[in-house]
Design a protein around this motif. Structure first.
Motif, short mmCIF file in Angstrom:
data_model
loop_
_atom_site.label_atom_id
_atom_site.label_comp_id
_atom_site.label_asym_id
_atom_site.label_seq_id
_atom_site.Cartn_x
_atom_site.Cartn_y
_atom_site.Cartn_z
N GLU A 181 35.85 14.29 -5.04
CA GLU A 181 37.19 13.73 -5.22
C GLU A 181 37.15 12.20 -5.26
O GLU A 181 37.84 11.57 -6.06
N ASN A 219 38.32 9.92 -8.40
CA ASN A 219 39.31 8.85 -8.27
C ASN A 219 38.78 7.53 -8.81
O ASN A 219 39.51 6.78 -9.48
N ARG A 223 38.52 7.66 -12.69
CA ARG A 223 39.84 7.50 -13.30
C ARG A 223 40.37 6.07 -13.14
O ARG A 223 40.93 5.49 -14.07
N GLY A 275 44.77 7.13 -5.19
CA GLY A 275 44.60 8.53 -5.56
C GLY A 275 45.72 9.04 -6.47
O GLY A 275 46.57 8.28 -6.95
N ASN A 276 45.72 10.34 -6.71
CA ASN A 276 46.73 10.99 -7.56
C ASN A 276 46.92 10.27 -8.90
O ASN A 276 48.05 10.00 -9.34
N LEU A 277 45.81 9.88 -9.51
CA LEU A 277 45.86 9.11 -10.75
C LEU A 277 46.02 10.04 -11.94
O LEU A 277 45.15 10.85 -12.24
N ASN A 278 47.15 9.92 -12.60
CA ASN A 278 47.41 10.72 -13.80
C ASN A 278 47.28 9.80 -15.00
O ASN A 278 48.19 9.05 -15.32
#
Length: 472
Positions: free
Chosen positions: A23, A27, A30, A137-140
């Motif tokens: 993970e 991250n 990305r 984090g949570n990179l879209n």
């Protein structure tokens, strides 16, 4: 075993499967992808390569998958040294890349270094952007309907790296080395240096005695130093090698040894220290331009460079600081004697194998053995200590140390910025250095170096005493 994920300008590092996870890698892939898209606004080409650790292949595949998903052209160079991968970014006109390695850390660790288009690792501001994005984090970043192309350049890069080395030393030196019929011992310890050392030596006409050449088989501690390479001495003696070279896992660090039977080895020891290795490289290149070194590099370098009329510029500890100043000064050569290794432009990092080849160049040109060349250098001594500051006193301690020596009339040197180390000059060649660690809170390193052995011992003792006194 201490396992905290280290996220700094120099790269990301941790134990794979513990602090360093898939993970975390996703991250960062990305985050860096977003950084490149925002920076270049067009077609992005990235280089991916790494060392021989078991987890390197897994991490490489994560970076490749993420970047292909963004439509990037990915150039896979396989197992390669850090200098080779940085060269690949320049040679293949990439916009960046990643080196999957934990360098001199033990095999259970891994990590990566993210690169600029020049091949250098990211600068301070760039690294800060990527680290902040990755931590969030949570990179879209959205998908790309057409995956980016992947190109393999593993074998091509080996040829390009050998050509880079030959170009650096020149045709005349290459011929002189071939005529010298040298023999050297190379110990990559199962690291990335093993994939190119033999090919390089063959092109130079140098007979190579390989030790620990099987990729991923680590027979000693990864960091090369006097203790970890001691077992090579009898092999060098037996083979009557001109010298030996021990590399770390990504081959940016190298330590050299000579035969212990020689007179100079009996007097000084048979390990060529980092300061001497840098001096040898400077002598081999004979630069007229400014030479960039870090603050705790022995003043041996000043004495060696006098004959070339080159100016010396000192910067704070850190390869990025040396590289940045070299670019500013348009320097040919620089390095950190305190950490071992030489940086030769247009390269942007230390290169252990290049350092060894420069030694061969110097030997061939002068028609001298390495022992004879080293015997011509003045002898410098060094002592080191690691101490710990009381909680929340690190910043205050630097101020107190500076004030203490300023009151006693000592000349003090430091680089710009609050994190710089402090160098106290006792005379022209002897100094005491204090520096707080950037990755280990509260840890300070004290170094004493100079050409007066008694004074060096006195300085390191004084440094410990003063640190303890000001730390109360």
């Amino acid at each position: 075993m201490n396992d905290t994920l280290v996220e700094t300008l120099s790269g990301i590092r941790g134990i794979y499967g513990a602090s360093l996870t898939k993970e975390v890698a996703q991250n960062y892939a990305r985050a860096y992808g977003i950084f490149l898209i925002n920076k270049f606004r067009g077609k992005v080409r990235v280089v991916v390569g790494g060392d021989t650790r078991k987890s390197t292949g897994i991490l490489k595949r994560i970076f490749i998958a993420e970047w292909r998903g963004l439509g990037f052209v990915v150039i896979d160079v396989g197992v390669a040294t850090t200098p080779m991968i940085e060269l690949a970014v320049r040679e293949y006109r990439a916009t960046g890349g990643v080196i999957v390695t934990a360098s001199h850390n033990e095999p259970e660790y891994n990590g990566w270094k993210l690169l600029q288009a020049s091949g250098a690792i990211l600068g301070v501001k760039q690294a800060d952007i990527v680290i902040r994005l990755a931590r969030a984090g949570n990179l879209n970043v959205g998908g790309n309907k057409k995956p980016g192309k992947i190109i393999n350049r593993t074998e091509d890069l080996k040829n390009k790296y050998v050509q880079f080395i030959l170009k650096t030393i020149g045709l005349k030196a290459t011929q002189q080395i071939k005529q010298g019929k040298y023999k050297i011992l190379v110990d990559p310890n199962g690291g990335a240096g093993g994939v190119i050392a033999d090919k390089l030596c063959k092109r130079l006409g140098v007979k190579m005695v390989g030790v620990n050449m099987r990729p991923g088989q680590f027979k000693r501690l990864v960091v090369p130093n006097k203790e970890t390479l001691a077992y090579l001495t009898p092999v060098i003696n037996k083979e009557q090698a001109d010298f030996g070279v021990g590399l770390d896992c990504d081959a940016d660090r190298a330590e050299m040894l000579i035969k212990s039977e020689s007179q100079i080895a009996k007097e000084r020891g048979n390990m060529i220290n980092g300061h001497e290795a840098l001096a040898l490289a400077i002598d081999a290149l004979g630069p007229k331009e400014t030479i960039v070194i870090n603050l705790p590099t022995a003043h041996l370098i000043y004495q060696v460079t006098k004959k070339y009329g080159a100016r010396i510029k000192e910067v704070d500890v850190g390869e990025t600081n040396v590289v940045a100043e070299m670019e500013k000064q348009k320097s040919l050569v620089g390095g950190e004697g305190s950490n071992g290794g030489v940086i030769v432009a247009p390269g942007k990092c230390r290169d252990g194998l290049l350092n060894a080849v420069l030694v061969l160049k110097l030997m061939a040109e002068r028609k001298q053995t390495l022992e004879e060349i080293i015997a011509g250098y003045p002898l410098f001594f060094e002592e080191r200590k690691i101490v710990t500051a009381r909680r929340d006193k690190s910043g205050l301690l630097k101020t107190r140390i500076r004030e203490y020596y300023k009151k006693r009339g000592r000349k003090i040197q430091s680089a710009p910025g609050v994190d710089s180390g402090i160098k106290i000059l006792f005379n022209q060649n002897n100094w005491l250095f204090f520096r707080g660690s950037k990755t280990e809170p509260g840890v300070f390193r004290i170094i004493a170096n100079g050409d007066d052995r008694r004074l060096v011992k006195r300085m390191i003792l004084e440094g410990e005493i003063i640190f303890d006194k000001l730390n109360r």
